[in-house]
Scaffold this active site. Structure first.
Site, short mmCIF file in Angstrom:
data_model
loop_
_atom_site.label_atom_id
_atom_site.label_comp_id
_atom_site.label_asym_id
_atom_site.label_seq_id
_atom_site.Cartn_x
_atom_site.Cartn_y
_atom_site.Cartn_z
N HIS A 144 0.74 -1.33 0.05
CA HIS A 144 -0.08 -0.16 0.20
C HIS A 144 0.91 1.27 -0.13
O HIS A 144 1.94 1.29 0.95
CB HIS A 144 -0.90 -0.04 1.18
CG HIS A 144 -1.60 1.42 1.22
ND1 HIS A 144 -1.24 1.98 2.29
CD2 HIS A 144 -2.82 1.58 0.84
CE1 HIS A 144 -2.25 3.13 2.20
NE2 HIS A 144 -3.18 2.94 1.42
N HIS A 190 1.85 11.07 -2.24
CA HIS A 190 0.49 10.78 -1.51
C HIS A 190 -0.24 12.35 -1.50
O HIS A 190 0.24 13.12 -1.06
CB HIS A 190 0.79 10.71 -0.04
CG HIS A 190 -0.61 9.87 0.68
ND1 HIS A 190 -0.61 9.76 2.10
CD2 HIS A 190 -1.61 9.49 0.09
CE1 HIS A 190 -1.89 9.25 2.39
NE2 HIS A 190 -2.64 9.00 1.02
#
Length: 600
Positions: A144, A190
């Protein structure tokens, strides 16, 4: 405790511990000796010794070692020639000068052979499962936010964690794609956090160079893209040029059944939302915002979840308000002119647009990937567990950590595995017990990154089969060794040798969860516990054996001495050498346990 530098003294097989700079405590180092079970096994299979104690003088040749491996270790595949190669290797390691004149093992050689974890591993070290079934029939080692070096909010983005994950055997790499500051190129980061970006081309080249360093089976790149159609076309061009023949994509737009890992050796495949679905998900001014279901990510935020509103979501609302309908129309028009990106998508992904139950209806002529958060998985399994199992028999289900795990922690993976979820997406850059379980699961099947799902998860009647008693596992912890070589003599205790004990856990379905603990062996670098534990198992196919060594501390938290996690279904019966790992999952150089596993 005891991490500070101390004056060390080692002579005549003993350690001196200085107290208060004026008193010395001397502790003798007892050399590790074979246990009674090891002696009995040697006496039973060796030749040339007499009865009683004199049988320790016997020799175990290739035929005798082959018999021992067949009978005691349940390893009938070993030939006499292979047994002789094992003997030669042990003698080479222990007796460099006499390796050409000796052809058998004495008791000490045999004992050391049992302690060599590369010659006598606790689980099967090579791929042995059927790899010709569709991808949906396997648990897949999944990362992830694979590019993050630390926490989810402010750490650096880099290709280094991607490389490390691939070298560990991870087969699913996740990349979040965003336009750079000029809108002309693609960064991986991110989004809407303080993480620093890394160019997409750097990550793709790293994947190309390291994808198959530890496993030849396919690497899946899951893309969370936040790009315009022009940049999506640029991604397609990059992927095609960098991966070349390694990149696999099907002839048709959608698959009726996923290909098998065996058919995709040394291939890279892409999984993401098709551009049309992605653009719909980015249009919050329509039905999504009316329903209050605006998502700051194309996939990893699920409609209907009640999350705390974070700075990221607030910024996303503002961004959506500033985006006009004409901008969306321009993107959709451009997307129709750029079909290359969609053509490269092998595994079509999505998130639930309505209820999860509706989304999990199996379509006869189409397979896909669905993503759920860990909380949504919990809710769905509580109310519709059979629907989850039925969906995962043909389709892929990916589970990702909840958005509030800012420190890159992980969740318990067993609930997903128990219901057939193939992609349990984990933050690989951290450490902790949940990640140890993930490491343990994917040591199975030779560490290739694909583990065949149990048959009962591929059949109907799931709940009827879960709780039928099947096996009992007996685990005996003999002894440990290697701490003296890997740590300073004051690492665990400033004034005396360590006081080790071992904890043994079964982690699986709720009915199987159990834990046991050995007694504490005081003041000894070579602890000998010689204790046995029994664990009844209802679903051994999903059970993990977790082992942790601790050093008892009366006044502080017990010190960590090593850990490992092994899939129960892969355990090799008999006396085995079990190497231990540090908190981050890196194998310790010398520390290992001698254990025995027996199934009833």
């Amino acid at each position: 405790m005891g991490k500070e530098k101390k004056t060390e003294s080692y002579d005549n097989g003993s350690y001196n511990y200085k107290m208060f700079k004026c008193f010395n405590r001397k502790f003798k180092i007892n050399e590790v000796q074979p246990t009674d079970d090891v002696r009995d096994a040697f006496c039973q299979f060796s030749v040339g010794g007499g009865d009683g104690d004199s049988s320790d003088d016997g020799v175990m040749g290739a035929e005798q070692l082959c018999s021992f491996l067949d009978d005691n270790q349940v390893n009938s595949a070993t030939t006499v020639a292979e047994a002789q190669r094992l003997i030669d290797e042990v003698i080479r390691r222990r007796h460099h000068v006499t390796r050409f004149t000796r052809h058998g093992l004495d008791l000490d050689d045999f004992f050391n052979f049992l302690f060599y974890d590369d010659l006598n591993p606790p689980i099967t070290p090579h791929v042995h499962q059927d790899m010709s079934a569709p991808l949906s029939h396997y648990f897949i080692y999944t990362g992830h936010n694979s590019y993050l070096t630390g926490n989810q909010l402010s750490s650096d983005c880099s290709e280094v964690p991607v490389i490390k994950a691939l070298q560990r055997g991870v087969r699913v790499i996740e990349l979040d794609l965003w336009p750079n500051s000029t809108g002309t190129d693609i960064n991986v980061l991110h989004g809407r956090t303080l993480t620093t970006p890394v160019p997409l081309i750097t990550c793709l080249k790293s994947i190309r160079d390291h994808a198959f360093s530890s496993s030849p089976y396919p690497v899946i790149i899951t893309l969370e893209d936040h790009l315009t159609a022009d940049l999506q076309a640029k991604v397609a061009e990059m992927a095609t040029q960098i991966f070349g023949q390694m990149l696999y994509y099907p002839e048709s737009e959608s698959l009726e059944e996923f290909p098998s890992p065996a058919s995709l050796l040394h291939r890279i495949i892409i999984s993401t939302k098709p551009p049309k679905e992605y653009l719909e998900s980015r249009n919050p001014i329509g039905k999504q915002k009316e329903n209050g279901n605006v998502s700051p990510s194309s996939e990893e935020e699920t409609p209907g979840t009640e999350e705390i509103q974070t700075l990221e979501s607030i910024l996303f609302y503002q961004d959506c308000d500033n985006k006009s309908d004409s901008d969306q129309d321009e993107e959709e028009a451009s997307e129709d002119q750029k079909p290359a990106y969609k053509r490269l998508i092998t595994i079509h992904a999505g998130k639930p647009k309505g209820t999860v139950k509706e989304e999990m209806k199996v379509v006869v002529d189409k397979v896909r990937r669905l993503s759920l958060s860990e909380q949504e998985l919990d809710r769905t399994c509580s109310s519709n567990s059979q629907d989850v199992v039925r969906f995962t028999q043909k389709n892929l289900l990916r589970i990702y950590p909840k958005g509030t795990r800012f420190n890159s922690s992980n969740y318990k993976p067993l609930i997903g595995w128990t219901h057939g979820a193939q992609m349990i997406a984990f933050n690989m850059q951290g450490y902790g017990r949940s990640l140890w379980l993930m490491h343990g699961m994917f040591r199975a099947n030779g560490g290739c990154g694909y583990v065949k799902k149990p048959n009962f998860l591929m059949k109907k009647g799931f709940h009827d089969e879960v709780f039928d008693p099947k096996k009992k596992l007996h685990v005996k912890v003999y002894m440990g060794d290697g701490w003296r070589l890997d740590f300073s003599h004051t690492h665990f205790d400033t004034y005396s040798p360590p006081d080790f004990y071992t904890k043994v856990f079964i982690v699986g379905v709720p009915a199987d969860n159990a834990k046991r603990k050995t007694r504490v062996i005081e003041d000894n670098w070579y602890p000998i516990w010689d204790e046995e534990f029994s664990f009844p198992l209802t679903v051994p196919e999903l059970a993990l054996l977790r082992i942790e060594v601790r050093e008892y501390d009366m006044s502080d938290k017990d010190d960590f001495g090593g850990q490992t996690c092994l899939p129960v279904s892969e355990l090799r019966p008999g006396i085995r050498s079990v190497p231990l790992y540090d908190k981050k999952g890196e194998k310790m150089k010398s520390v290992r346990l001698l254990m025995r596993f027996i199934f009833e």
